[in-house]
Scaffold this active site. Sequence first.
Site, mmCIF file in Angstrom:
data_model
loop_
_atom_site.group_PDB
_atom_site.id
_atom_site.type_symbol
_atom_site.label_atom_id
_atom_site.label_comp_id
_atom_site.label_asym_id
_atom_site.label_seq_id
_atom_site.Cartn_x
_atom_site.Cartn_y
_atom_site.Cartn_z
ATOM 1 N N ALA A 151 0.836 -1.207 0.000
ATOM 2 C CA ALA A 151 0.000 0.000 0.000
ATOM 3 C C ALA A 151 0.875 1.264 0.000
ATOM 4 O O ALA A 151 1.965 1.260 0.558
ATOM 5 C CB ALA A 151 -0.921 0.001 1.216
ATOM 6 N N PRO A 152 0.396 2.325 -0.669
ATOM 7 C CA PRO A 152 -0.901 2.468 -1.335
ATOM 8 C C PRO A 152 -0.963 1.919 -2.765
ATOM 9 O O PRO A 152 -2.004 1.969 -3.384
ATOM 10 C CB PRO A 152 -1.122 3.974 -1.342
ATOM 11 C CG PRO A 152 0.265 4.539 -1.420
ATOM 12 C CD PRO A 152 1.125 3.617 -0.601
ATOM 13 N N GLY A 153 0.170 1.431 -3.299
ATOM 14 C CA GLY A 153 0.116 0.749 -4.587
ATOM 15 C C GLY A 153 1.013 1.268 -5.679
ATOM 16 O O GLY A 153 1.096 0.656 -6.749
ATOM 17 N N GLU B 57 -0.820 -6.238 1.659
ATOM 18 C CA GLU B 57 -0.791 -5.161 2.656
ATOM 19 C C GLU B 57 -1.499 -5.665 3.907
ATOM 20 O O GLU B 57 -2.676 -6.030 3.860
ATOM 21 C CB GLU B 57 -1.472 -3.906 2.121
ATOM 22 C CG GLU B 57 -1.650 -2.794 3.136
ATOM 23 C CD GLU B 57 -0.338 -2.379 3.796
ATOM 24 O OE1 GLU B 57 -0.316 -2.305 5.042
ATOM 25 O OE2 GLU B 57 0.648 -2.136 3.068
ATOM 26 N N ASP C 267 9.322 -2.982 0.338
ATOM 27 C CA ASP C 267 9.359 -1.552 0.643
ATOM 28 C C ASP C 267 8.929 -1.424 2.091
ATOM 29 O O ASP C 267 7.764 -1.204 2.401
ATOM 30 C CB ASP C 267 8.424 -0.795 -0.298
ATOM 31 C CG ASP C 267 8.510 0.707 -0.098
ATOM 32 O OD1 ASP C 267 9.632 1.214 0.065
ATOM 33 O OD2 ASP C 267 7.450 1.367 -0.095
ATOM 34 N N CYS D 151 12.200 4.682 2.964
ATOM 35 C CA CYS D 151 12.236 6.123 2.718
ATOM 36 C C CYS D 151 12.805 6.813 3.952
ATOM 37 O O CYS D 151 12.223 7.761 4.477
ATOM 38 C CB CYS D 151 10.861 6.667 2.339
ATOM 39 S SG CYS D 151 9.572 6.380 3.568
#
Length: 471
Positions: free
Chosen positions: A104-106, A126, A171, A224
């Site tokens: 998510a979010p994709g 997710e 991620d 991130c």
Amino acid sequence: MSIELPSAFLNNMKAQLGKSYDDFIASYEKPPFKAMLCRFGLNVQDRQAVPWASGAYYILDEEKLGSDPLHEAGAYYLQEPSAMAAPQVLTPNPGETVLDLCAAPGGKSIGLAFLMQNKGLLVANEIHPTRAKVLSQNIERMGITNCIVCSTSPEKLCDIFESAFDKILVDAPCSGEGMFRKLEEARTQWNEDSPMQCAIRQGKILESAAKMLKPGGKICYSTCTFNTVENEGVIDDFLHNHPDFNLEAFSLKGLPHAKHGIMRLLPHEIDGEGHFIALLKKRDGLEECSNSVHTHDNVEANKYEETRNCTDKCIEKFSHINDNYIKSSSTSDSIFTAPTYSNQKADKFIESICHAPKINGIFGNTYVSAPCSIDTFEGIKLLRFGLHIANDRGKYILPDHALALACVVKNRLEIDRETAIKYLSGETLNIDNSLKDWLSPTYKGYQLGWGKAVNGQLKNHYPKGLRKYLI
């Protein structure tokens, strides 16, 4: 500096960056960069391309592209430019089996699907139900046809899919330091303990991913955030416990060559926010047993290598999934079996209104064209299973919204922006009396959804849960 940053974070970055720290701090005086990942055919004249992502272009801060009917039609996906890099590093090929473990979010799943050309199997998972719903909606909006969206823990997935995937994207949920310029909540939620707390969770997720990867397969690990605890630290620990994995060099256009398999994207060096990417490869038993382990005290990190002995593991490989989706050189039985369902009545109805693949499965009351049998996912919460084609309402069949966004509808009605906004808000449209039956309103050539023409009116079949009035 107009943005207030946590003092502990600043101290960490000063120690990590050294001489480039001042340039890093100066980058926070600039607005964050924005971009869009485009489907084929969108007019992007005079837009600057994001160099490391195919089909991606920068957008201006003042552009309100999220309020344009083209956005609802799936012409593009709005995404931070650096976030587009990880799928490009993993480079999935058409026909492969690919897992996006924290999807998510994709945006990254969409990037993977574009690279796969909707061929093969993409599983987008997710764990959080609310975020999983958003993920499923974005997969639908962007016309992705080879994706299964599920919502479960990585541990439960790896119990079922041991050694099943060619490539996996992790991620990982992180402390979000790379988003401090973009998101106020990222700054306010961060504390000194965040990196270590996140690293523990990231290590567990990476462990699950390793179990689900085929020999010879690749994992792209990304965050991130900036700190070494969640980045090089997690990778170092993983490699120490997994002598069957190596870091693998990679390159992206417009970025320095990652000759040691690790790349940092920093806001004072690129037109984007902060990201970390590492590419890991699992040996297939024939490759030399050595690991390159990297620790970073700063951007120009210290590097060391250590060689370990390891024993080859005999792990079963899985063969091809449904030939329409997956091609593999393996000859043993696959965990992903081909779907066998058929429904001639539904196929005949869909063939009369749309150019679509044959129905090969049923998901609840929804007829689907799926890359594998649904039985493979028994016990896992599923939100989307391949391309949703039509819905069985007992006495009649309705075309699914996803079908209009993914396949070419035979009867289409081009409308202007004002009319498109009315359609997307759920209004009935006045149309020519000559138009009959099912058709798709289109805006600038992009299909928006379904409507049924009856006596000079287009009965609106845009999903109620998606309806909005755009300004």
